[in-house]
Write an enzyme that holds these catalytic residues in place. Sequence first.
Site, PDB file in Angstrom:
ATOM      1  N   LYS A   1       3.240   3.329  -5.811  1.00 22.49           N
ATOM      2  CA  LYS A   1       4.628   3.734  -6.007  1.00 22.49           C
ATOM      3  C   LYS A   1       5.009   3.684  -7.492  1.00 22.49           C
ATOM      4  O   LYS A   1       5.611   4.621  -8.028  1.00 22.49           O
ATOM      5  CB  LYS A   1       5.510   2.782  -5.198  1.00 22.49           C
ATOM      6  CG  LYS A   1       6.815   3.364  -4.775  1.00 22.49           C
ATOM      7  CD  LYS A   1       7.592   2.364  -3.919  1.00 22.49           C
ATOM      8  CE  LYS A   1       7.080   2.306  -2.495  1.00 22.49           C
ATOM      9  NZ  LYS A   1       7.706   1.215  -1.718  1.00 22.49           N
TER      10      LYS A   1
ATOM     11  N   GLY B   1       5.858   0.432   5.306  1.00 21.22           N
ATOM     12  CA  GLY B   1       6.611  -0.549   6.067  1.00 21.22           C
ATOM     13  C   GLY B   1       6.029  -1.947   6.049  1.00 21.22           C
ATOM     14  O   GLY B   1       6.541  -2.852   6.678  1.00 21.22           O
TER      15      GLY B   1
ATOM     16  N   MET C   1       5.504  -3.939   3.341  1.00 22.02           N
ATOM     17  CA  MET C   1       6.042  -4.862   2.347  1.00 22.02           C
ATOM     18  C   MET C   1       7.570  -4.674   2.294  1.00 22.02           C
ATOM     19  O   MET C   1       8.105  -3.741   2.852  1.00 22.02           O
ATOM     20  CB  MET C   1       5.428  -4.557   0.981  1.00 22.02           C
ATOM     21  CG  MET C   1       3.923  -4.461   1.026  1.00 22.02           C
ATOM     22  SD  MET C   1       3.136  -6.048   1.103  1.00 22.02           S
ATOM     23  CE  MET C   1       3.325  -6.518  -0.598  1.00 22.02           C
TER      24      MET C   1
ATOM     25  N   ARG D   1       4.638  10.176  -2.506  1.00 16.36           N
ATOM     26  CA  ARG D   1       3.255   9.735  -2.282  1.00 16.36           C
ATOM     27  C   ARG D   1       2.562  10.820  -1.457  1.00 16.36           C
ATOM     28  O   ARG D   1       3.242  11.674  -0.866  1.00 16.36           O
ATOM     29  CB  ARG D   1       3.206   8.400  -1.546  1.00 16.36           C
ATOM     30  CG  ARG D   1       3.872   8.471  -0.201  1.00 16.36           C
ATOM     31  CD  ARG D   1       3.934   7.113   0.461  1.00 16.36           C
ATOM     32  NE  ARG D   1       4.719   7.196   1.675  1.00 16.36           N
ATOM     33  CZ  ARG D   1       5.374   6.190   2.215  1.00 16.36           C
ATOM     34  NH1 ARG D   1       5.351   5.006   1.647  1.00 16.36           N
ATOM     35  NH2 ARG D   1       6.046   6.330   3.322  1.00 16.36           N
TER      36      ARG D   1
ATOM     37  N   HIS E   1      10.047   4.590  11.442  1.00 17.75           N
ATOM     38  CA  HIS E   1       8.848   3.752  11.363  1.00 17.75           C
ATOM     39  C   HIS E   1       7.863   4.099  12.481  1.00 17.75           C
ATOM     40  O   HIS E   1       6.673   4.302  12.255  1.00 17.75           O
ATOM     41  CB  HIS E   1       9.281   2.281  11.450  1.00 17.75           C
ATOM     42  CG  HIS E   1       8.141   1.318  11.527  1.00 17.75           C
ATOM     43  ND1 HIS E   1       7.702   0.798  12.728  1.00 17.75           N
ATOM     44  CD2 HIS E   1       7.324   0.841  10.574  1.00 17.75           C
ATOM     45  CE1 HIS E   1       6.673   0.013  12.498  1.00 17.75           C
ATOM     46  NE2 HIS E   1       6.424   0.015  11.190  1.00 17.75           N
TER      47      HIS E   1
ATOM     48  N   CYS F   1     -30.987   9.195  16.062  1.00 20.43           N
ATOM     49  CA  CYS F   1     -30.256   9.491  17.301  1.00 20.43           C
ATOM     50  C   CYS F   1     -29.580   8.241  17.865  1.00 20.43           C
ATOM     51  O   CYS F   1     -29.020   8.278  18.951  1.00 20.43           O
ATOM     52  CB  CYS F   1     -31.175  10.122  18.333  1.00 20.43           C
ATOM     53  SG  CYS F   1     -32.477   9.014  18.877  1.00 20.43           S
TER      54      CYS F   1
HETATM   55  C1  PEP Z   1     -31.795   3.835  20.141  1.00 22.12           C
HETATM   56  O1  PEP Z   1     -32.431   2.818  20.425  1.00 22.12           O
HETATM   57  O2  PEP Z   1     -31.165   3.984  19.084  1.00 22.12           O
HETATM   58  C2  PEP Z   1     -31.720   4.937  21.105  1.00 22.12           C
HETATM   59  C3  PEP Z   1     -31.193   6.083  20.796  1.00 22.12           C
HETATM   60  O3  PEP Z   1     -32.173   4.664  22.355  1.00 22.12           O
HETATM   61  P1  PEP Z   1     -31.307   3.895  23.471  1.00 22.12           P
HETATM   62  O4  PEP Z   1     -29.945   3.671  22.934  1.00 22.12           O
HETATM   63  O5  PEP Z   1     -31.323   4.793  24.652  1.00 22.12           O
HETATM   64  O6  PEP Z   1     -32.120   2.672  23.653  1.00 22.12           O
END
Ligand code: PEP
Length: 921
Positions: A24, A102, A104, A339, A456, A876
Site C-alpha cells: 500500500k 482485511g 490488518m 492494488r 469482506h 505419473c
Molecule cells: C506411484 O507410485 O507414483 C504411482 C503412480 O503408482 P501408484 O500410486 O498406483 O502406486
Amino acid sequence: MANTKHVFAFEDGDGKNKHLLGGKGANLCEMTQIGLNVPPGFVISTAACLDYLAATKLPTGLMDDVQAQMRALEQKTGKGFGDSDNPLLVSVRSGSAMSMPGMMDTILNLGLNAETLQGVICATGDARFGYDAYRRFIQLFGKVALGVPDAAFDKEFDAIKEAAHAKQDVDLSANDLKEVSERFLAVVQNVTGHPFPSDPYQQLEIAIKAVFNSWGGKRAVDYRRQFHITPDMANGTAVNVVTMVFGNRGDDSATGVAFTRNPATGENKLYGEYLVNAQGEDVVAGIRTPKPLDRLKVEMPEMADQLDALRDKLESHYHEVQDFEFTIERGQLYCLQTRNGKMNTVAMVRTSVEMEREGLITKEQALLRIAPDSLEQMLFPRLDPTIKAEAVAQGLPASPGAASGIAVFDADRAEQYGREQGRKVILVREETKPEDIHGFFASEGILTSRGGKTSHAAVVARGMGKPCVAGAEGISVDVNRREARVGLTSFKEGDVITLDGTSGKVYLGAIPTVEPDFTPELNVLLGWADERARLKVMANADTPDDARRARSYGAVGIGLARTERMFNDVERLPIVIEMIVADTPEQRQAALDKLLPLQRRDFRELFEVMSPNPVTIRLLDPPIHEFLPDEHVLERELSELRALAQNARGVTVLAGAMGLLHASESVRHDIDIARRMIDPAVVEDAIGKKEAMLKKVRALYETNPMLGHRGVRLGITFPEIYQMQVRAILEAAAECAKAGIQVKPQIKVPQVCTAEELRKVKTFVDDIHAEVAERYGKPVSFKFGTMIEVVRACMRAESLAEEAEFFSFGTNDLTQATFSFSREDAENKFLPLYNQSGILQDNPFDVLDVKGVGKLMQLAVEWGRSVKPDLHVGICGEHGGHPASIEFCHKANLDYVSCSGPRVPVARLAAAHAALKAGNK
Ligand code: PEP
Ligand code: MG
C-alpha cells in the site's frame, strides 16, 4: 541500526520497494509520483516494524521523524495537527509487502479530541459530520489500539439508535451522535480503566504501535500460514499515515471501491460501488448496501467521467487490473489506494487474453499473471440447468460457482462441522468480518444478508474461489435462534441450502450441479501455454469417461492407466477372486479366459477415446489379496455358518429322536420345510468354501503388503495374469488398427527393481506380440517401459534403460521408498508435526522432495539417457499435477508429466511457466 531512514513522504518513497514500504505504501508513493490526486501522507517502513517487534520499543528518533513529516503535512494541507481552529486529521493504515485483505487494522480520523472536534465543526459548519467522525474514531481506536471489544460499543450505539427510532446510521441526528461519542468515551474509560487519550501525538504513537503489533496478531498469523506467506515474501507491516479526506461531508461527497474490470467475469468495464455521504469503512464493512457505479453517471456525471479517466491512467501505468478506493469530498476526487485486483480465475483468464489483445501486456505476461493452481476453479460445478427450482432469495452474485451444504450461522461452528466432521457447510452471516476467516476455509460457500460485491465476504470468497452470495436482503439472519427467515419460510442451522454465486440466487434443499465448460478464453490461453511449454501433459485415467474428460482438458495421451481399478467391479470381482483362489494353473486360466474379453474391451475403449495419442497401460500392481474379503469378516461369517449348521443338524436329529420322520403327512411336510430352509448339505458346502477362502487369505497375508508380493513380483510368480493383460492390450490395439483407429499402446511394468524382471516380462510380451500379429495379420507397434518407483530402479537406471523404451517416475511410491515413510501413517501421525516445527518444509507426498527424491530422479534420467539418449521420461505420481514439481520436472529434462484430469489445465499452464521462467533466467 542508527540513522536508518524509516519514514518516507509519498513524494520520496521508492514506489517499487514493497518490501520496505509495504504494497500500500509503495503504491501511495507511486500514485503520488505519477500525478494522481492522492491525499498527502508518508510511510513508516516495515524495517521499523521489525525493529519495534524485536526491541518492543520504537526505534530511536522514529517519532521525531514522524513529527517532522506531520509538520510537512500541515504545510501541504494548511491545517494543524491538534489545531482547534483548523485541525488536520489522518488515517493510520497497515500494509505489508503482500496484500492481506482485511487482515490488518486501520484507524481513521486520528487527531480528534474535544477541542479539534469543535474545529472540525466550525470549519465544516456541520456538527453532525463532526460527531459522526468522532464516534467512528473513538470506536476504531478503542478497538484496534486499546483492545476494547466492538460489542461494548455496539450495545451503546444500538441503544441510541433504538431510542431515536433510527433505522440506519444516517438517520441519527448530530445530538444523537454527540451522545454516542460521549458514551463511547465512557466505554473506553470503563473497559481500559484510563481516559481516552486526547493528545494527537500520543494517539499517533499508540496507533503506530498497534499497527506494528497487528503483524503478530492471530488473524494475520493465521492468514500467512494459510496462504504460505513466508518472511521472504513479506516481513513486517509498514504504517501509512494519510491526510483524511471525507466522503461524508454531504450529498456532494461519496466514497467507493472499484475495480478497473469486473473481478467476477473479467468484463472490460469499470466495476464497483459507492455510497453517498459515507466513509470508506461503510462500503467495505457492508453496513449500508452501496449503489453500483453505473448510478454515479446519473448522480454525479462529472465525477463518473473523472473516475473513467482515473481507471485508464491506472491500467496504462500498472498494466494490471486495479482494485482501488476513492473518495469524493465536495466534488473533488481522491484516489486513496490501489492494488492489483484479486479476481476469480474466470476473470483472470479473460482479462489476460483481452489485455494482451489491447496491447497492455504480452502473451508471456498474460500467462505468468495466472497461478496455475487456480485454473482448477474453472472446473468448478454450476447448478444443473435442467433442474427447475424456485429461489427463495436473491442476493448479489459476489463469487461464482455453486454449492450446497448445511446452513451454519457462525464461523466456529462452520469449522467444527466442516473441518472436524467433514460435512458440507454453507456459512450464513449478516455480514462477515476478518475474524470469520476460519469459517470461510471450512465452508463450501458463503451467504450474507448485507453488504455489497466488495464487502469482506465477497472479496475473501472470490480469493478462495468459493461461491458467495452477498447482500441477500430478503433473508433475515437470527444468529441467536440459529435460524434465517426468508419471506414466509425459514431455514434452521443444519438445513441444507444451495447457493449460486454466479446468479446470486439462494435455494432451499440441495440442487445437483454439473461440470463447467472451458471458456473460449481459457482455450486461447492454454494454446499459448502449449506453444511455450516443453513438457507434454498426459493424464492418469482408468476409465473411458476419465479419459474423455482429460482429453477435453487438453491431455495429449494417457500416462498411466491403473488396471487394478478395472478389476474392482461388482461383475468382475467374483471372476478375479476365482482367479486368485484357483488351485491349479488350469483353474486359473479358466478365470483369466473370462477376464480377457473384458480387459480387451476396457483397453479398446481407452484407445478409441485417446486415438491417435499414446495410452500407457500399467500391468497389475497391488497385492492380489487386496481383492479378497477381509480375514475378520470371513471368520465371523464362518462362525455364523457353523452355528447354522448346528441348527440344521439339530432339526434332523430332533425329528428322528421324536420319531417324527414317520409321522403324519402334514407334520412330515413341516419338518421337510424346516430342513430345507437350513439344508445341512448347503450349509456344509458354504462352510467348505468359506474355509478355503480363509485359508487362501491367510496364505496370502503379508506383514507389509506395500513392500511385498505386488507389481512385477506378482507378474513373475503368476505370469498368466500379466500374460492375459498383455494379450488384451495387444489384441485391443490390433482390433483398433483393423478398424482404422490409430493407436499407440504403451505397456508399463510396475515396481521393477532389476533389469532381469523386465527381461522376463519382455520375453512373454514379445511372444504374445508375435502370436497376435500372426492372428490379426499385421503387427501393431507398441512401446515397452518401466515405472521407476523403487530406489534400486534409480540406481540401476542404466541397465533398466537397456530393456525399457521409457521411464515413468512413480513418485508416490518413490517418495515412500526414499523416506521410508508409509504415506498413510506419516500423514496421520508425525508429518503434521514435522511440517509445523519446520523439520520438513512441506508434505513430500504433496510437494515433490526435490532434494532427495528429485536427486534420485535426476540421476536416473542422466544414467538412463547415457545408455539410451532418446529414452522417453515422464512422471505419473501425484506430483505430476503440482506446479512446483512440474517446474522441477522441466529442469530435470523430463519429456512429460501425467496427472489426474482436472489437473491437466493446471499442468499445461505450469509447464509453460516452467519454460518461461527457465528462459527468463
Ligand atoms: C506411484 O507410485 O507414483 C504411482 C503412480 O503408482 P501408484 O500410486 O498406483 O502406486
Ligand atoms: Mg506406485
